[in-house]
Design an enzyme around this catalytic site. Structure first.
Site, PDB file in Angstrom:
ATOM      1  N   HIS A  72      23.606  -5.246  34.492  1.00 22.99           N
ATOM      2  CA  HIS A  72      23.292  -5.422  35.664  1.00 22.99           C
ATOM      3  C   HIS A  72      21.233  -5.555  35.359  1.00 22.99           C
ATOM      4  O   HIS A  72      21.350  -4.433  34.550  1.00 22.99           O
ATOM      5  CB  HIS A  72      22.930  -4.416  36.702  1.00 22.99           C
ATOM      6  CG  HIS A  72      24.146  -4.815  38.064  1.00 22.99           C
ATOM      7  ND1 HIS A  72      24.843  -4.399  38.892  1.00 22.99           N
ATOM      8  CD2 HIS A  72      25.537  -5.888  37.119  1.00 22.99           C
ATOM      9  CE1 HIS A  72      25.514  -4.900  39.107  1.00 22.99           C
ATOM     10  NE2 HIS A  72      26.287  -5.666  38.530  1.00 22.99           N
ATOM     11  N   TYR A 200      20.607  -2.278  48.691  1.00 22.54           N
ATOM     12  CA  TYR A 200      20.436  -1.069  49.512  1.00 22.54           C
ATOM     13  C   TYR A 200      19.951  -1.740  50.661  1.00 22.54           C
ATOM     14  O   TYR A 200      18.787  -2.274  50.514  1.00 22.54           O
ATOM     15  CB  TYR A 200      18.942  -0.200  48.737  1.00 22.54           C
ATOM     16  CG  TYR A 200      20.111  -0.103  46.842  1.00 22.54           C
ATOM     17  CD1 TYR A 200      20.538  -0.316  45.849  1.00 22.54           C
ATOM     18  CD2 TYR A 200      20.079   2.171  47.488  1.00 22.54           C
ATOM     19  CE1 TYR A 200      20.389   0.460  44.981  1.00 22.54           C
ATOM     20  CE2 TYR A 200      20.767   2.379  46.216  1.00 22.54           C
ATOM     21  CZ  TYR A 200      21.386   1.882  44.875  1.00 22.54           C
ATOM     22  OH  TYR A 200      21.876   2.223  43.733  1.00 22.54           O
ATOM     23  N   PRO A 290      23.199  10.827  46.599  1.00 22.07           N
ATOM     24  CA  PRO A 290      23.421   9.489  45.858  1.00 22.07           C
ATOM     25  C   PRO A 290      22.258   8.503  45.902  1.00 22.07           C
ATOM     26  O   PRO A 290      23.328   7.382  44.647  1.00 22.07           O
ATOM     27  CB  PRO A 290      25.065   9.403  45.463  1.00 22.07           C
ATOM     28  CG  PRO A 290      24.894   9.780  47.153  1.00 22.07           C
ATOM     29  CD  PRO A 290      24.542  11.181  47.545  1.00 22.07           C
ATOM     30  N   LYS A 294      22.148   9.133  40.273  1.00 27.47           N
ATOM     31  CA  LYS A 294      21.370   9.923  39.435  1.00 27.47           C
ATOM     32  C   LYS A 294      22.746  11.088  38.767  1.00 27.47           C
ATOM     33  O   LYS A 294      22.200  11.464  37.991  1.00 27.47           O
ATOM     34  CB  LYS A 294      20.392  10.594  39.363  1.00 27.47           C
ATOM     35  CG  LYS A 294      19.376   9.465  39.410  1.00 27.47           C
ATOM     36  CD  LYS A 294      19.498   8.874  38.330  1.00 27.47           C
ATOM     37  CE  LYS A 294      18.151   8.083  38.541  1.00 27.47           C
ATOM     38  NZ  LYS A 294      18.261   7.114  37.180  1.00 27.47           N
ATOM     39  N   TYR A 382      14.695   4.200  37.631  1.00 22.26           N
ATOM     40  CA  TYR A 382      16.269   3.990  38.237  1.00 22.26           C
ATOM     41  C   TYR A 382      16.819   3.221  36.491  1.00 22.26           C
ATOM     42  O   TYR A 382      17.758   3.821  36.526  1.00 22.26           O
ATOM     43  CB  TYR A 382      16.408   2.317  39.136  1.00 22.26           C
ATOM     44  CG  TYR A 382      17.534   1.817  39.411  1.00 22.26           C
ATOM     45  CD1 TYR A 382      17.525   2.746  41.028  1.00 22.26           C
ATOM     46  CD2 TYR A 382      18.353   1.500  39.131  1.00 22.26           C
ATOM     47  CE1 TYR A 382      19.266   2.015  41.106  1.00 22.26           C
ATOM     48  CE2 TYR A 382      19.760   0.883  39.585  1.00 22.26           C
ATOM     49  CZ  TYR A 382      19.858   1.753  41.016  1.00 22.26           C
ATOM     50  OH  TYR A 382      21.660   1.078  41.401  1.00 22.26           O
TER      51      TYR A 382
HETATM   52  P1  RFL Z   1      32.155  16.961  37.746  1.00 21.34           P
HETATM   53  O1  RFL Z   1      32.726  15.959  37.634  1.00 21.34           O
HETATM   54  O2  RFL Z   1      32.227  17.692  39.409  1.00 21.34           O
HETATM   55  O3  RFL Z   1      33.035  18.017  36.843  1.00 21.34           O
HETATM   56  C1  RFL Z   1      33.575  18.982  36.671  1.00 21.34           C
HETATM   57  C2  RFL Z   1      34.826  19.537  36.739  1.00 21.34           C
HETATM   58  O4  RFL Z   1      35.477  20.566  36.384  1.00 21.34           O
HETATM   59  C3  RFL Z   1      36.319  20.977  37.506  1.00 21.34           C
HETATM   60  N1  RFL Z   1      36.512  22.418  38.253  1.00 21.34           N
HETATM   61  C4  RFL Z   1      36.732  23.517  37.372  1.00 21.34           C
HETATM   62  N2  RFL Z   1      37.581  23.608  36.302  1.00 21.34           N
HETATM   63  C5  RFL Z   1      37.612  24.718  35.580  1.00 21.34           C
HETATM   64  N3  RFL Z   1      37.573  25.584  36.531  1.00 21.34           N
HETATM   65  C6  RFL Z   1      37.051  25.744  37.448  1.00 21.34           C
HETATM   66  N4  RFL Z   1      37.074  27.080  38.213  1.00 21.34           N
HETATM   67  C7  RFL Z   1      36.667  24.703  37.905  1.00 21.34           C
HETATM   68  N5  RFL Z   1      35.995  24.440  39.201  1.00 21.34           N
HETATM   69  C8  RFL Z   1      35.617  23.119  38.726  1.00 21.34           C
HETATM   70  C9  RFL Z   1      36.606  19.776  37.867  1.00 21.34           C
HETATM   71  O5  RFL Z   1      37.647  20.064  39.088  1.00 21.34           O
HETATM   72  C10 RFL Z   1      35.951  18.952  37.987  1.00 21.34           C
HETATM   73  O6  RFL Z   1      36.686  18.696  36.929  1.00 21.34           O
HETATM   74  O7  RFL Z   1      30.792  17.557  37.913  1.00 21.34           O
HETATM   75  P2  RFL Z   1      29.861  17.126  35.918  1.00 21.34           P
HETATM   76  O8  RFL Z   1      30.721  16.639  34.771  1.00 21.34           O
HETATM   77  O9  RFL Z   1      28.818  17.363  36.118  1.00 21.34           O
HETATM   78  O10 RFL Z   1      29.807  15.632  36.472  1.00 21.34           O
HETATM   79  C11 RFL Z   1      28.844  15.427  37.608  1.00 21.34           C
HETATM   80  C12 RFL Z   1      29.618  13.841  38.561  1.00 21.34           C
HETATM   81  O11 RFL Z   1      30.533  14.095  38.486  1.00 21.34           O
HETATM   82  C13 RFL Z   1      28.309  13.713  39.708  1.00 21.34           C
HETATM   83  O12 RFL Z   1      27.197  13.910  39.585  1.00 21.34           O
HETATM   84  C14 RFL Z   1      28.476  12.180  40.691  1.00 21.34           C
HETATM   85  O13 RFL Z   1      29.636  11.550  40.349  1.00 21.34           O
HETATM   86  C15 RFL Z   1      27.353  11.567  41.943  1.00 21.34           C
HETATM   87  N6  RFL Z   1      27.593  10.825  41.965  1.00 21.34           N
HETATM   88  C16 RFL Z   1      26.441   9.644  41.025  1.00 21.34           C
HETATM   89  N7  RFL Z   1      26.748   9.946  40.463  1.00 21.34           N
HETATM   90  C17 RFL Z   1      25.768   8.831  39.640  1.00 21.34           C
HETATM   91  O14 RFL Z   1      25.196   8.794  38.188  1.00 21.34           O
HETATM   92  N8  RFL Z   1      25.738   7.827  39.820  1.00 21.34           N
HETATM   93  C18 RFL Z   1      26.258   7.336  40.645  1.00 21.34           C
HETATM   94  O15 RFL Z   1      26.228   6.483  41.110  1.00 21.34           O
HETATM   95  C19 RFL Z   1      26.460   8.512  41.683  1.00 21.34           C
HETATM   96  N9  RFL Z   1      27.359   8.025  42.860  1.00 21.34           N
HETATM   97  C20 RFL Z   1      28.608  10.290  42.887  1.00 21.34           C
HETATM   98  C21 RFL Z   1      28.005   8.987  43.477  1.00 21.34           C
HETATM   99  C22 RFL Z   1      28.954  10.999  44.041  1.00 21.34           C
HETATM  100  C23 RFL Z   1      29.566  10.299  44.929  1.00 21.34           C
HETATM  101  N10 RFL Z   1      30.340  11.593  45.336  1.00 21.34           N
HETATM  102  C24 RFL Z   1      31.243  12.225  45.768  1.00 21.34           C
HETATM  103  C25 RFL Z   1      30.361  13.722  45.204  1.00 21.34           C
HETATM  104  C26 RFL Z   1      28.807   8.486  44.392  1.00 21.34           C
HETATM  105  C27 RFL Z   1      29.600   9.732  45.624  1.00 21.34           C
HETATM  106  C28 RFL Z   1      30.022   9.186  46.464  1.00 21.34           C
HETATM  107  C1  PHB Z   2      28.092   3.505  42.780  1.00 20.95           C
HETATM  108  O1  PHB Z   2      28.503   2.065  42.594  1.00 20.95           O
HETATM  109  O2  PHB Z   2      29.400   3.466  43.354  1.00 20.95           O
HETATM  110  C2  PHB Z   2      26.947   3.158  43.204  1.00 20.95           C
HETATM  111  C3  PHB Z   2      25.927   2.582  42.882  1.00 20.95           C
HETATM  112  C4  PHB Z   2      24.379   2.921  43.188  1.00 20.95           C
HETATM  113  C5  PHB Z   2      24.221   4.414  43.982  1.00 20.95           C
HETATM  114  C6  PHB Z   2      25.243   5.532  44.436  1.00 20.95           C
HETATM  115  C7  PHB Z   2      26.604   4.871  43.974  1.00 20.95           C
HETATM  116  O3  PHB Z   2      23.545   4.593  44.593  1.00 20.95           O
END
Ligand code: RFL
Ligand code: PHB
Length: 389
Positions: A72, A200, A290, A294, A382
């Site tokens: 994008h 957004y 979110p 980031k 961004y």
């Molecule tokens: P994770 O992905 O949570 O991975 C941690 C892993 O550790 C495991 N775990 C254990 N394993 C062994 N022993 C234990 N005691 C443990 N406890 C936990 C877990 O099962 C898991 O597999 O962390 P990590 O690697 O730091 O990654 C971070 C990202 O996952 C997170 O920041 C993003 O998903 C946040 N996020 C977004 N980030 C972006 O960069 N761009 C986005 O568009 C974006 N959108 C989002 C998001 C997060 C969302 N939710 C659901 C929280 C949108 C949403 C809705």
């Molecule tokens: C997504 O694609 O899930 C997404 C994209 C941008 C955001 C948050 C989530 O700011």
């Protein structure tokens, strides 16, 4: 068992770290509490900064990302019924890519398994020991047997609810925490995305975001209560609310809803991100709301620094980058925290009864879309601030 780096957590942080270390010839063991199917199916982030894409590409992890990722060049801000485009590429020379986090996780799990090095799924009762010594260890249960891994270093990549951060004495850290009075209700729908780029939307009824996973999978979010009861949101109500908040001339196509979930929102940082031989990376050390997309990007940024620091340590016994790991990461993390907070407060309704808040938000949005300086500020954050390492 004995390894150089014990990695707790197979999210983006842990898996990328394991891969980068392997390329340096540094041995690791990855421990994950969930099953492989669960982590490969868990729908989360979707947007990668240009630097994150470049990092995955340099690591040899981007073959499918390069084929399937949606690049994008801009995004839209929708307010007062009008859409305004921010030309990310024109303002910064950089782009962002839509690629589901679970797809990146699948690619990295496959890469790990291809190395033949250990990754244990469904481990239980993980605990860290002697983290301030130079021989820390991890104990865990796998398939009914208790194991101990002796390590040189432990990487706590176990997310916000993991065991690594709580293993650091409270007296050794400072915690910054802000909880928002709202969450996001997110759906994945088999339908055409609303637009080619992200929208957004700031609406008087609350924020909405139209994003995607492919040309036939739309990902849509609505601001809701942090503890919203999903049973109050049958599909018809979700579509009705999306139509209202995303009304902008483009058609919102409805389709079967494949997944629904509610995410609460917070800003959280722990300082420092290291205690002795335990290093925290990704969500284990920080959470962003979110709105700025980031979370996964920050995890990748931390791992870049940790990989370089451990590289210097194992190659030459040089601890200088390890000693600066936390400071280098936090410098960027706080700027990204600021951006995520700023996007969140500009686009969400905090208090429905506060007309002053409403007018200030509209003035800020109007300023952002009409001032090249303000639009550039949004765009450069961004697409991703530069890495120090
Ligand atoms: P994770 O992905 O949570 O991975 C941690 C892993 O550790 C495991 N775990 C254990 N394993 C062994 N022993 C234990 N005691 C443990 N406890 C936990 C877990 O099962 C898991 O597999 O962390 P990590 O690697 O730091 O990654 C971070 C990202 O996952 C997170 O920041 C993003 O998903 C946040 N996020 C977004 N980030 C972006 O960069 N761009 C986005 O568009 C974006 N959108 C989002 C998001 C997060 C969302 N939710 C659901 C929280 C949108 C949403 C809705
Ligand atoms: C997504 O694609 O899930 C997404 C994209 C941008 C955001 C948050 C989530 O700011």
């Amino acid at each position: 068992m004995r390894t150089q780096v014990g990695i707790i957590g197979a999210g983006p942080a842990g898996l990328l770290l394991a891969h980068l270390l392997h390329r340096r010839g540094i041995d690791s063991v990855v421990l994950e509490s969930r099953s492989r199917a669960y982590i490969e199916g868990r729908i989360r982030a979707g947007l990668l900064e240009q630097g994150a894409v470049d990092t995955l590409r340099e690591a040899g992890l981007a073959d499918r990302l390069d084929r399937e990722g949606l690049v994008h060049n801009g995004l839209d801000l929708l307010f007062d019924g009008t859409r305004h485009r921010i030309d990310l590429f024109g303002l910064t020379g950089k782009r962002v890519t839509i690629y589901g986090q679970q797809e990146a996780v699948k690619d990295m799990v496959a890469a790990r398994i291809a190395t033949g090095r250990p990754i244990f799924f469904e481990v239980a009762d993980t605990a860290v020991h002697d983290i301030t010594s130079d021989r820390p260890s991890i104990t865990f249960t796998h398939e009914g047997t208790r194991h101990r891994i002796e390590c040189d270093v432990i990487a706590g990549c176990d997310g916000f609810h993991g065991i690594s951060r709580p293993a650091i004495p409270a007296s050794a850290v400072r915690v910054y925490d802000r909880v928002y009075p709202f969450g996001w209700l997110g759906i994945l729908s088999r339908s055409r995305p609303v637009s080619e780029e992200l929208i957004y939307a700031r609406h008087e009824r609350g924020f909405a975001l139209a994003t995607m996973r492919s040309h036939t999978l739309a990902r849509l979010y609505l601001q809701c209560a942090p503890d919203e009861d999903l049973s109050l949101w049958p599909d018809e109500r979700i579509w009705e609310e999306l139509h209202i908040r995303l009304s902008c001339g483009s058609e919102l196509e409805e389709g079967p809803i494949l997944q629904k979930g509610v995410t609460a929102m917070r800003s959280f940082v722990v300082e420092p991100m290291r205690h002795g031989r335990l290093f925290l990376a990704g969500d284990a050390a920080h959470i962003v709301p979110p709105t700025g997309a980031k979370g996964m990007n920050l995890a990748i940024g931390d791992v870049r620094v940790l990989d370089a620091a451990l590289g210097a340590f194992f190659a030459k016994g040089d601890t200088s980058l390890m000693d600066r790991y936390s400071a280098i990461c936090l410098d960027r993390i706080w700027k990204v925290q600021r951006f995520s907070w700023w996007m969140t407060q500009m686009l969400h309704v905090f208090d429905h009864a506060d007309p002053f808040e409403h007018r200030i938000q509209l003035a800020e949005l109007d300023y952002v879309v009409n001032s090249p300086a303000a639009a550039t500020t949004l765009a450069e954050n961004y697409v991703g601030l530069p890495y120090a390492v």
